[in-house]
Scaffold this active site. Structure first.
Site, mmCIF file in Angstrom:
data_model
loop_
_atom_site.group_PDB
_atom_site.id
_atom_site.type_symbol
_atom_site.label_atom_id
_atom_site.label_comp_id
_atom_site.label_asym_id
_atom_site.label_seq_id
_atom_site.Cartn_x
_atom_site.Cartn_y
_atom_site.Cartn_z
ATOM 1 N N THR A 125 -9.296 41.242 20.889
ATOM 2 C CA THR A 125 -9.240 42.102 19.709
ATOM 3 C C THR A 125 -7.877 41.945 19.052
ATOM 4 O O THR A 125 -6.931 41.508 19.692
ATOM 5 C CB THR A 125 -9.492 43.574 20.100
ATOM 6 O OG1 THR A 125 -9.318 44.402 18.944
ATOM 7 C CG2 THR A 125 -8.547 44.055 21.189
ATOM 8 N N GLY A 126 -7.802 42.303 17.779
ATOM 9 C CA GLY A 126 -6.528 42.209 17.076
ATOM 10 C C GLY A 126 -6.666 41.403 15.796
ATOM 11 O O GLY A 126 -7.759 41.297 15.227
ATOM 12 N N THR A 133 -12.000 46.175 16.135
ATOM 13 C CA THR A 133 -12.993 45.491 16.940
ATOM 14 C C THR A 133 -13.258 46.200 18.270
ATOM 15 O O THR A 133 -12.352 46.780 18.851
ATOM 16 C CB THR A 133 -12.412 44.086 17.202
ATOM 17 O OG1 THR A 133 -12.145 43.495 15.944
ATOM 18 C CG2 THR A 133 -13.339 43.222 17.997
ATOM 19 N N GLY A 162 -7.354 38.583 13.583
ATOM 20 C CA GLY A 162 -8.270 37.502 13.891
ATOM 21 C C GLY A 162 -7.750 36.094 13.709
ATOM 22 O O GLY A 162 -8.050 35.206 14.518
ATOM 23 N N ARG A 206 -15.295 35.765 4.780
ATOM 24 C CA ARG A 206 -14.270 35.542 5.818
ATOM 25 C C ARG A 206 -14.882 35.799 7.192
ATOM 26 O O ARG A 206 -15.527 36.807 7.425
ATOM 27 C CB ARG A 206 -13.087 36.484 5.585
ATOM 28 C CG ARG A 206 -11.960 36.380 6.633
ATOM 29 C CD ARG A 206 -12.098 37.398 7.728
ATOM 30 N NE ARG A 206 -10.907 37.468 8.579
ATOM 31 C CZ ARG A 206 -10.844 38.162 9.711
ATOM 32 N NH1 ARG A 206 -11.894 38.841 10.135
ATOM 33 N NH2 ARG A 206 -9.749 38.190 10.426
ATOM 34 N N VAL A 207 -14.683 34.876 8.102
ATOM 35 C CA VAL A 207 -15.134 35.056 9.483
ATOM 36 C C VAL A 207 -13.897 35.146 10.354
ATOM 37 O O VAL A 207 -12.991 34.319 10.253
ATOM 38 C CB VAL A 207 -16.027 33.875 9.927
ATOM 39 C CG1 VAL A 207 -16.368 33.992 11.404
ATOM 40 C CG2 VAL A 207 -17.303 33.841 9.093
HETATM 41 N N1 GLY Z 1 -10.347 40.844 15.363
HETATM 42 C C1 GLY Z 1 -11.160 41.133 14.263
HETATM 43 C C2 GLY Z 1 -10.981 40.287 13.105
HETATM 44 O O1 GLY Z 1 -9.861 39.886 12.796
HETATM 45 O O2 GLY Z 1 -11.941 39.996 12.453
#
Ligand code: GLY
Length: 318
Positions: free
Chosen positions: A227-228, A176, A230, A204-205
């Site tokens: 970030t990381g 990200t 999700g 998937r979100v």
């Molecule tokens: N941080 C990005 C995701 O897990 O979609």
């Protein structure tokens, strides 16, 4: 004093990917800085900075995004304006080079906060954003990774954020991207964009497009991009949590560390945050092996770009 901080992901960035990540972050911070220096808004600066990284195939955003389990690119993005507490976001959107710009259009041209999937693509066409063929978003690195991962039933996305840095054949995913900025008027904005995690399920979100998880901006307390991994970021509302700790009286660097520490303790979550405070303090912190980020501020200091190993405090600069 105005400034911008950008990130290019918090994960186990292998040595051979370091230079590309630093260069990409530096270019994005410079672009955002150019806008702020010219009197532009924080919203324009974060959008422009994220667009630079969406264009750069180094990162898992726009061009260079991961393929999902079915071999399709689905992307998420958000932008939030801290001066009016409004946000726009898109999720599971396809064939868009700059999801962050589409997210901004959602904020500015609809009564909604978030559009997903086909609806987001229909809206993109309505506002004149041309579809980008998937071949232009897909890079060979990601096609090869997808071929390897589809044969690997044991693969779990969480491992790419964990120490020790991986030596497996799939050890080069990017992550990200995001930006947080303060402009000359004292207005703040944050933006985040991603292709999600490798081999995610269709639909998937992740955290990135969710207000309070992937980003938050409020002129009163600060602007954050996360970030990381999700799922834990969603469960811990990471970006908003950082600002909650500030509201309770913590300094920005302590607040970032507290929110990340809590996410690790309670959700086994790994990731990173960047943060701009109303006084212009910029902070980055992470609990992954590495994080790529860069800072621009006026006055000839130029851009700093950093990837460091986890030794606290990461960065707190005014
Ligand atoms: N941080 C990005 C995701 O897990 O979609």
């Amino acid at each position: 004093m105005e400034g911008i901080i950008v990130h290019g992901g918090a994960w186990a960035i292998p040595d051979r990917m370091v230079e590309a990540h630093l260069e990409g972050c530096r270019a994005a911070a410079e672009e955002g800085g150019r806008i702020l220096e010219g009197g532009g808004t924080a919203m324009d600066a974060v959008e422009a900075a994220v667009r630079v990284m969406e264009e750069d195939s180094t990162f898992d955003a726009g061009r260079g995004s991961f393929l999902n389990r079915e071999g399709v690119i689905e992307m998420d993005a958000i932008i939030m304006d801290g001066s009016v507490l409004k946000a726009g976001s898109v999720a599971a959107v396809r064939n868009i080079l700059h999801p962050v710009t589409l997210a901004r259009k959602v904020m500015e041209h609809t009564d909604h906060v978030m559009l997903v999937g086909e609806g987001a693509n229909i809206f993109a066409a309505e506002v004149g954003i041309e579809a980008t063929p998937e071949e232009e978003l897909l890079v060979g690195r990601e096609l090869e990774r997808w071929k390897v991962l589809r044969q690997d039933p044991k693969f779990r996305a969480r491992v790419i954020f964990e120490p020790p840095r991986s030596t497996h054949s799939w050890d080069t995913p990017g992550d990200t991207v995001g930006a947080a900025a303060l402009d000359m008027n004292g207005d703040m904005a944050a933006a985040t964009s991603t292709g999600g995690t490798p081999k995610k399920r269709m639909g998937r979100v992740g955290d990135s497009p969710l207000v309070g998880a992937g980003a938050y901006a409020d002129n009163l307390t600060g602007a954050v991009s996360a970030t990381g991994w999700g799922e834990p970021i969603i469960l811990s509302c990471l970006s908003r949590r950082v600002l909650e700790f500030i509201e309770r009286g913590m300094a920005p660097s302590a607040a970032a560390g507290a929110a990340l520490g809590e996410m690790l303790d309670r959700h086994e979550g790994r990731g990173g945050v960047i943060l701009v405070a109303p006084d212009g303090t910029m902070t980055a912190d992470f609990n992954t092996p590495r994080m790529a980020y860069a800072v621009w501020r006026p006055g000839g200091e130029g851009v700093m770009a950093l990837i460091d190993e986890p030794t606290r405090p990461r960065l707190a600069t005014r």
